[in-house]
Design an enzyme around this catalytic site. Structure first.
Site, PDB file in Angstrom:
ATOM      1  N   PHE A 124      55.436  47.190  43.204  1.00 13.07           N
ATOM      2  CA  PHE A 124      55.640  46.832  44.614  1.00 13.07           C
ATOM      3  C   PHE A 124      55.544  45.309  44.689  1.00 13.07           C
ATOM      4  CE2 PHE A 124      53.597  45.774  48.685  1.00 13.07           C
ATOM      5  CZ  PHE A 124      54.208  46.601  49.624  1.00 13.07           C
ATOM      6  N   LEU A 126      55.791  42.201  47.079  1.00 13.55           N
ATOM      7  CA  LEU A 126      55.874  41.585  48.406  1.00 13.55           C
ATOM      8  C   LEU A 126      55.520  40.095  48.320  1.00 13.55           C
ATOM      9  CD1 LEU A 126      56.130  42.062  51.538  1.00 13.55           C
ATOM     10  CD2 LEU A 126      53.688  42.581  51.551  1.00 13.55           C
ATOM     11  N   GLU A 128      54.633  36.152  47.196  1.00 13.07           N
ATOM     12  CA  GLU A 128      55.295  35.060  46.467  1.00 13.07           C
ATOM     13  C   GLU A 128      54.277  33.954  46.229  1.00 13.07           C
ATOM     14  OE1 GLU A 128      58.844  33.806  48.522  1.00 13.07           O
ATOM     15  OE2 GLU A 128      59.713  35.823  48.416  1.00 13.07           O
ATOM     16  N   TRP A 157      52.784  37.732  41.392  1.00 12.96           N
ATOM     17  CA  TRP A 157      51.650  38.658  41.431  1.00 12.96           C
ATOM     18  C   TRP A 157      52.080  40.116  41.404  1.00 12.96           C
ATOM     19  CZ3 TRP A 157      47.936  35.386  40.728  1.00 12.96           C
ATOM     20  CH2 TRP A 157      47.782  34.230  41.484  1.00 12.96           C
ATOM     21  N   ARG A 269      14.385  50.144  30.530  1.00  8.72           N
ATOM     22  CA  ARG A 269      13.850  48.798  30.264  1.00  8.72           C
ATOM     23  C   ARG A 269      12.396  48.696  30.715  1.00  8.72           C
ATOM     24  NH1 ARG A 269      14.413  44.337  27.148  1.00  8.72           N
ATOM     25  NH2 ARG A 269      13.656  42.490  28.242  1.00  8.72           N
ATOM     26  N   GLY A 342      19.096  39.232  31.710  1.00 10.69           N
ATOM     27  CA  GLY A 342      19.945  38.478  30.782  1.00 10.69           C
ATOM     28  C   GLY A 342      21.003  39.355  30.132  1.00 10.69           C
ATOM     29  N   GLU A 365      46.237  43.543  48.076  1.00 10.50           N
ATOM     30  CA  GLU A 365      46.656  44.370  49.235  1.00 10.50           C
ATOM     31  C   GLU A 365      46.110  43.820  50.542  1.00 10.50           C
ATOM     32  OE1 GLU A 365      47.161  48.482  49.152  1.00 10.50           O
ATOM     33  OE2 GLU A 365      47.718  48.514  47.038  1.00 10.50           O
TER      34      GLU A 365
HETATM   35  C1  FAD Z   1      45.603  40.594  40.163  1.00  4.37           C
HETATM   36  C2  FAD Z   1      46.513  40.583  41.352  1.00  4.37           C
HETATM   37  C3  FAD Z   1      47.413  41.611  41.544  1.00  4.37           C
HETATM   38  C4  FAD Z   1      48.286  41.589  42.628  1.00  4.37           C
HETATM   39  N1  FAD Z   1      49.232  42.580  42.763  1.00  4.37           N
HETATM   40  C5  FAD Z   1      50.186  42.457  43.722  1.00  4.37           C
HETATM   41  C6  FAD Z   1      51.284  43.370  43.776  1.00  4.37           C
HETATM   42  O1  FAD Z   1      51.391  44.301  42.976  1.00  4.37           O
HETATM   43  N2  FAD Z   1      52.235  43.164  44.720  1.00  4.37           N
HETATM   44  C7  FAD Z   1      52.169  42.149  45.611  1.00  4.37           C
HETATM   45  O2  FAD Z   1      53.074  42.021  46.430  1.00  4.37           O
HETATM   46  N3  FAD Z   1      51.124  41.281  45.602  1.00  4.37           N
HETATM   47  C8  FAD Z   1      50.143  41.407  44.679  1.00  4.37           C
HETATM   48  N4  FAD Z   1      49.094  40.501  44.627  1.00  4.37           N
HETATM   49  C9  FAD Z   1      49.046  39.412  45.598  1.00  4.37           C
HETATM   50  C10 FAD Z   1      47.922  39.536  46.585  1.00  4.37           C
HETATM   51  O3  FAD Z   1      48.178  40.559  47.496  1.00  4.37           O
HETATM   52  C11 FAD Z   1      47.746  38.151  47.249  1.00  4.37           C
HETATM   53  O4  FAD Z   1      47.185  37.288  46.274  1.00  4.37           O
HETATM   54  C12 FAD Z   1      46.874  38.212  48.476  1.00  4.37           C
HETATM   55  O5  FAD Z   1      47.521  38.894  49.507  1.00  4.37           O
HETATM   56  C13 FAD Z   1      46.478  36.803  48.967  1.00  4.37           C
HETATM   57  O6  FAD Z   1      47.575  35.968  49.044  1.00  4.37           O
HETATM   58  P1  FAD Z   1      47.482  34.479  48.413  1.00  4.37           P
HETATM   59  O7  FAD Z   1      46.998  34.641  47.022  1.00  4.37           O
HETATM   60  O8  FAD Z   1      48.785  33.825  48.634  1.00  4.37           O
HETATM   61  O9  FAD Z   1      46.361  33.768  49.234  1.00  4.37           O
HETATM   62  P2  FAD Z   1      46.553  32.961  50.612  1.00  4.37           P
HETATM   63  O10 FAD Z   1      47.352  33.754  51.561  1.00  4.37           O
HETATM   64  O11 FAD Z   1      47.045  31.591  50.265  1.00  4.37           O
HETATM   65  O12 FAD Z   1      45.064  32.877  51.119  1.00  4.37           O
HETATM   66  C14 FAD Z   1      44.148  31.905  50.650  1.00  4.37           C
HETATM   67  C15 FAD Z   1      42.848  32.095  51.430  1.00  4.37           C
HETATM   68  O13 FAD Z   1      43.083  31.883  52.831  1.00  4.37           O
HETATM   69  C16 FAD Z   1      42.673  33.029  53.566  1.00  4.37           C
HETATM   70  N5  FAD Z   1      43.559  33.211  54.724  1.00  4.37           N
HETATM   71  C17 FAD Z   1      44.918  33.227  54.747  1.00  4.37           C
HETATM   72  N6  FAD Z   1      45.361  33.463  55.985  1.00  4.37           N
HETATM   73  C18 FAD Z   1      44.265  33.602  56.771  1.00  4.37           C
HETATM   74  C19 FAD Z   1      44.060  33.861  58.158  1.00  4.37           C
HETATM   75  N7  FAD Z   1      45.087  34.063  58.987  1.00  4.37           N
HETATM   76  N8  FAD Z   1      42.779  33.931  58.618  1.00  4.37           N
HETATM   77  C20 FAD Z   1      41.721  33.753  57.772  1.00  4.37           C
HETATM   78  N9  FAD Z   1      41.858  33.508  56.452  1.00  4.37           N
HETATM   79  C21 FAD Z   1      43.109  33.443  55.956  1.00  4.37           C
HETATM   80  C22 FAD Z   1      42.768  34.193  52.587  1.00  4.37           C
HETATM   81  O14 FAD Z   1      41.965  35.274  52.975  1.00  4.37           O
HETATM   82  C23 FAD Z   1      42.298  33.529  51.296  1.00  4.37           C
HETATM   83  O15 FAD Z   1      40.898  33.506  51.272  1.00  4.37           O
HETATM   84  C24 FAD Z   1      48.206  40.525  43.561  1.00  4.37           C
HETATM   85  C25 FAD Z   1      47.268  39.498  43.378  1.00  4.37           C
HETATM   86  C26 FAD Z   1      46.447  39.511  42.286  1.00  4.37           C
HETATM   87  C27 FAD Z   1      45.475  38.356  42.088  1.00  4.37           C
END
Ligand code: FAD
Length: 383
Positions: A124, A126, A128, A157, A269, A342, A365
């Site tokens: 899936f 979604l 970028e 991701w 322990r 530890g 998600e």
């Molecule tokens: C191991 C892994 C597997 C993944 N698998 C998938 C997948 O299969 N498919 C897929 O589509 N995606 C996947 N993802 C992506 C994942 O869903 C996103 O990383 C996640 O939604 C956060 O987006 P970002 O990393 O761009 O963080 P950002 O959106 O840049 O957020 C950065 C920080 O700002 C905070 N923030 C952002 N907007 C707000 C707001 N409006 N209010 C308060 N705080 C906010 C966030 O909570 C976060 O703490 C995966 C990610 C990882 C690390």
């Protein structure tokens, strides 16, 4: 505590089957998967052989149509044993749901029986690099040319993107419309102009590949579109509403594993000439961990049951389940490391792995900040 009187016989049987495979066949390999990052082919094959890959797929397409609660029960068991294997198991569901919800008859027949049997895995896509929480801000674009879409850009991701036989990719067909301009396309590996990027090096869930996808003038037939043009975001949100409790279930599995490891260690322990479990300070920590894990499990089961009962919107309960269970898993795993002292900080014991694996459940998600936004929006309505 595991006497969940409300489970049906079928749900109980699915949980027990998943538990047996998880404890006997998957758990012994978990440290190796973590250490090497090896893809858990055999573990997934075992789950497939027992019919557990198609729990969410309708019977007409070879699945068990067992429902969300049954899937959550299985997911908890797999995650107890190996969170990386559980992530791929969950994504089979996440990648399959959009086809169940929005696929044409031909699309369902092409993919769902193979997803249900485990012949192919799903993914899936979604997020970028520049848009995760703000998913509607995506840049990867598709332009329609006759009976094809020409796709350019990159996704990031994508769990299992390097191994999946089918990936639901969300692209924009009209950037200015943001969410209303998102369209879902089904893609298969091997397409000209499509390539898989590098596997990310991560804190945890090492056996679960996380990759970028690149599209360069990649032509995708219009018949691969899921739903109508511009309906992609709705499909993605409906999918996430259904799958978030399953992330909660994964978190419950990790939290329970951490609690079990800490409880066993505390009885063995010795310090000050007695087992550390005899200290009230440790007892209270274990009791708090047990309350939090059990409470999270019930909240996950409630959200899943709402979905199974077809309530019109379970968005709030679904986000509560994901958020509460993942915050719990993180706290409980951290406390388990503390109880092991530890030794908890070393790779001799699994609790440091649980702590690393738990962290992702607060991020993917939809981060837990985004879950809190969903909950607050449901509470407050339009301001
Ligand atoms: C191991 C892994 C597997 C993944 N698998 C998938 C997948 O299969 N498919 C897929 O589509 N995606 C996947 N993802 C992506 C994942 O869903 C996103 O990383 C996640 O939604 C956060 O987006 P970002 O990393 O761009 O963080 P950002 O959106 O840049 O957020 C950065 C920080 O700002 C905070 N923030 C952002 N907007 C707000 C707001 N409006 N209010 C308060 N705080 C906010 C966030 O909570 C976060 O703490 C995966 C990610 C990882 C690390």
């Amino acid at each position: 505590m595991n006497q969940l009187y409300y489970l049906t016989d079928d749900q109980r049987a699915i949980r027990d089957l998943a538990r047996e495979i998880a404890r006997e066949r998957i758990a012994p390999l978990a440290a190796h998967v973590d250490e090497t990052g090896e893809y858990p082919h055999e573990q997934l094959k075992l789950l497939a052989q027992q019919g557990l890959m198609g729990l969410h797929v309708p019977e007409a397409y070879g699945g068990a149509a067992a429902g969300s609660l049954a899937f959550c029960l299985a997911a908890e068991e797999v995650a107890w044993a190996c969170a990386a294997t559980a992530t791929i198991f969950l994504v089979q569901n996440l990648g399959g749901y959009p086809i169940v919800f929005a696929g044409t008859e031909a699309q369902k027949r092409r993919y769902l029986p193979r997803i249900a049997s485990g012949e192919i895995t799903a993914a899936f896509s979604l997020s970028e690099s520049g848009s995760g929480s703000d998913a509607a801000g995506m840049q990867c674009a598709a332009v329609r040319k006759g009976d094809r879409y020409v796709v350019n850009g990159s996704k990031m991701w994508v769990t299992n993107g390097s191994h999946a036989g089918v990936i639901t990719v969300f692209v924009t067909t009209n950037r200015s419309q943001r969410a209303k301009g998102v369209t879902a396309l089904l893609i298969e590996p091997g397409l000209k102009g499509f390539s898989v990027g590098k596997n990310e090096r991560k804190l945890g869930i090492h056996g679960s590949p996380t990759v970028a996808l690149h599209f360069s003038d990649c032509e995708i037939p219009v018949e691969n579109r899921l739903g109508e043009e511009g309906e992609g975001f709705k499909i993605a949100m409906r999918t996430l509403e259904h799958s978030r409790p399953t992330i909660g279930a994964q978190a419950v599995g990790i939290g329970q594993a951490a609690l079990d490891a800490a409880t066993a260690y505390a009885k063995e322990r010795r310090a000050f000439e007695q087992p550390i479990a005899a200290f009230q300070g440790i007892q209270f920590m274990l009791a708090d961990m047990a309350m939090a894990v059990h409470g999270s499990r019930l909240v996950v089961h409630h959200a899943a049951s709402l979905i199974d009962h077809g309530v019109p919107s379970a968005a709030m309960e679904s986000s509560i389940a994901k958020c509460m269970a993942s915050d719990t898993a993180m706290k409980v795993a951290t406390d388990a490391v503390q109880i092991l002292g530890g030794y908890g900080y070393t790779r001799e014991f699994p609790v440091e792995r649980y702590m690393r694996d738990a962290k992702i459940t607060q991020i993917y998600e939809g981060t837990n900040q985004i879950q809190r936004l969903v909950i607050a929006q449901q509470l407050l309505g339009k301001l």
